[in-house]
Scaffold this motif. Structure first.
Motif, mmCIF file in Angstrom:
data_model
loop_
_atom_site.group_PDB
_atom_site.id
_atom_site.type_symbol
_atom_site.label_atom_id
_atom_site.label_comp_id
_atom_site.label_asym_id
_atom_site.label_seq_id
_atom_site.Cartn_x
_atom_site.Cartn_y
_atom_site.Cartn_z
ATOM 1 N N GLY A 112 56.598 54.765 22.413
ATOM 2 C CA GLY A 112 55.942 54.552 21.118
ATOM 3 C C GLY A 112 56.001 53.108 20.676
ATOM 4 N N ALA A 113 55.891 52.201 21.646
ATOM 5 C CA ALA A 113 56.040 50.771 21.321
ATOM 6 C C ALA A 113 54.707 50.022 21.301
ATOM 7 C CB ALA A 113 56.978 50.119 22.336
ATOM 8 N N LEU A 114 53.595 50.764 21.274
ATOM 9 C CA LEU A 114 52.285 50.097 21.272
ATOM 10 C C LEU A 114 51.722 50.047 19.858
ATOM 11 C CD1 LEU A 114 50.652 51.763 24.417
ATOM 12 C CD2 LEU A 114 51.650 49.469 24.262
ATOM 13 N N ASP A 115 50.973 48.964 19.582
ATOM 14 C CA ASP A 115 50.306 48.915 18.281
ATOM 15 C C ASP A 115 49.144 49.906 18.290
ATOM 16 O OD1 ASP A 115 47.658 47.528 18.994
ATOM 17 O OD2 ASP A 115 49.152 46.168 19.845
ATOM 18 N N GLY A 116 48.616 50.182 17.131
ATOM 19 C CA GLY A 116 47.602 51.237 16.976
ATOM 20 C C GLY A 116 46.425 51.120 17.932
ATOM 21 N N ALA A 117 45.818 49.936 17.974
ATOM 22 C CA ALA A 117 44.607 49.751 18.787
ATOM 23 C C ALA A 117 44.917 49.930 20.273
ATOM 24 C CB ALA A 117 44.029 48.363 18.533
ATOM 25 N N THR A 118 46.000 49.330 20.718
ATOM 26 C CA THR A 118 46.357 49.418 22.144
ATOM 27 C C THR A 118 46.714 50.850 22.511
ATOM 28 O OG1 THR A 118 47.279 47.194 21.933
ATOM 29 C CG2 THR A 118 47.774 48.374 23.957
ATOM 30 N N ARG A 119 47.412 51.485 21.611
ATOM 31 C CA ARG A 119 47.803 52.877 21.875
ATOM 32 C C ARG A 119 46.563 53.763 22.037
ATOM 33 N NH1 ARG A 119 52.118 56.732 18.735
ATOM 34 N NH2 ARG A 119 51.446 58.633 19.735
ATOM 35 N N SER A 120 45.583 53.568 21.161
ATOM 36 C CA SER A 120 44.349 54.362 21.258
ATOM 37 C C SER A 120 43.652 54.109 22.584
ATOM 38 C CB SER A 120 43.393 53.992 20.109
ATOM 39 O OG SER A 120 44.010 54.265 18.883
ATOM 40 N N ARG A 121 43.630 52.833 22.989
ATOM 41 C CA ARG A 121 42.962 52.470 24.245
ATOM 42 C C ARG A 121 43.666 53.120 25.442
ATOM 43 N NH1 ARG A 121 43.209 47.766 27.465
ATOM 44 N NH2 ARG A 121 44.781 46.855 26.101
#
Lengths: 181, 184
Positions: free
Chosen positions: A19-28
């Motif tokens: 769970g260490a990704l920012d929102g945009a990167t996580r969605s990608r």
């Protein structure tokens, strides 16, 4: 398992796991994983490995009781620096004393500095003396290169016992008194 | 760190270090609670079985005695991993000397034991354990720090003394090795 060629996404799977990704990167990344069987399987594998992490009980109180007191830790750090400073002071003092001694000796040393005046010997032209040069033998020869030392030795081999030129008056010549130099 | 403790005090590590320096002993308890389990996991994952408690304790004693040297370039946890790994290597060197072993190779420092033995339960878990046992010591360290502890390649490089690029290669090679073993 077939390997996904998208190395960038594969590199981010552990971050997704934690769970260490920012929102945009996580969605990608999640969108890619939803489409990619290989990455889905790899993520599942990482989850299993994470779940298998050894569970070790830690006695926090025991560890805390063994810690140095803040003051002690600070003193230890300070004393460590203090030793370094003291060592530096001693080193500088010793160095200064050495330099001072050398400076006191230097004038005398210069007066007795031996010098040899000789002609350079040009072996290339068959041993013809080509001119006068001063060869100082004493304090500077250690700085000569191997080639210079070879040339010097050649010169010495061909040197006459009697100087062929007047010694430089500014440099004291070697004097022999009662068998000593 | 347990979630219960974390929820009670969300101060950052640096704040807690300052508080401990100012004499707040509870700050030390919070720091140890927060990081000791991860340090212990890492030590066990490296194949250490004996005196894990002592090694974890020594790690914290060494760290708290040298907090002035902690530059916060990396996280406190990364620094603790680095200290723990160094202590582990020192201990193994000492053990080897005691056994009159002449050659000391840091690459062999982590023993070739099954990193997950005694913990695995089912067939899949056992297979994963066997797969991890096939990793080189360096691959296992990197893989564990990446997957179990969630460290970045930069932090892993700091802990194991390598470059980010090399850490990335070790990680992907480890994943590849495990996949190939499981596919057989």
């Amino acid at each position: 398992m077939t390997e996904c060629p998208n190395r960038e996404i594969r590199d981010l799977l552990p971050e997704l796991l934690h769970g260490a990704l920012d929102g945009a990167t996580r969605s990608r990344v999640e969108a890619h994983v939803a489409e990619c069987v290989s990455c889905r399987e790899e993520l599942a594998l990482l989850r299993q490995v994470q779940a298998l992490a050894p569970r070790v009980r830690v006695d926090v109180a025991r560890i805390v009781s063994a810690l140095p007191a803040p003051e002690l830790a600070r003193w230890r750090a300070w004393s460590s620096h203090a030793w370094q400073i003291a060592a530096a002071v001693v080193f500088m003092a010793a160095g200064g004393t050495l330099v001072a001694r050398q400076m006191r000796r230097a004038p005398d040393a210069d007066r007795t500095r031996p010098a040899v005046v000789a002609s350079t010997y040009d072996s290339a032209v068959g041993g013809t003396a080509t001119g006068d040069v001063e060869l100082s033998v004493g304090y500077d020869y250690s700085e000569l290169t191997d080639a210079q030392l070879q040339a010097l030795l050649k010169d010495v081999e061909h040197m006459s016992a009697v100087p062929m030129a007047e010694p430089d008056a500014s440099v004291p010549a070697v004097t022999v008194t009662n068998g000593g130099v | 760190m347990t979630d219960a403790i974390r929820s009670r005090d969300e101060r950052g590590d640096l704040e807690l270090i300052d508080a401990w320096r100012a004499g707040d002993e509870r700050a030390a308890t919070l720091l140890v609670s927060r990081h000791a389990p991860a340090v212990a996991r890492f030590v066990v994952s490296c194949g250490e079985r004996e005196e894990v408690d002592e090694l974890v304790q020594d790690t914290f004693v060494r760290a708290f005695g040298a907090l002035d040297g902690f530059r916060a370039d990396s996280s406190l946890r990364t620094w603790l991993f680095t200290i723990a790994r160094r202590l582990l290597l020192d201990r193994r060197r000492a053990d080897r000397r005691r056994r009159d072993r002449v050659q000391i190779d840091e690459a062999d420092a982590v023993t070739e034991v099954d990193a997950l033995d005694g913990v695995v339960a089912g067939e899949t878990e056992r297979r994963i354990g066997q797969a991890m046992a096939r990793l080189s010591p360096k691959q296992r360290e990197v893989f564990t720090l990446r997957v179990t502890e969630g460290l970045t390649y930069k932090d892993i490089a700091d802990v194991v003394g390598t470059t980010e690029g090399a850490a990335r290669v070790h990680y992907h090679n480890a994943v590849q090795t495990i996949k190939e073993f499981l596919d057989d």
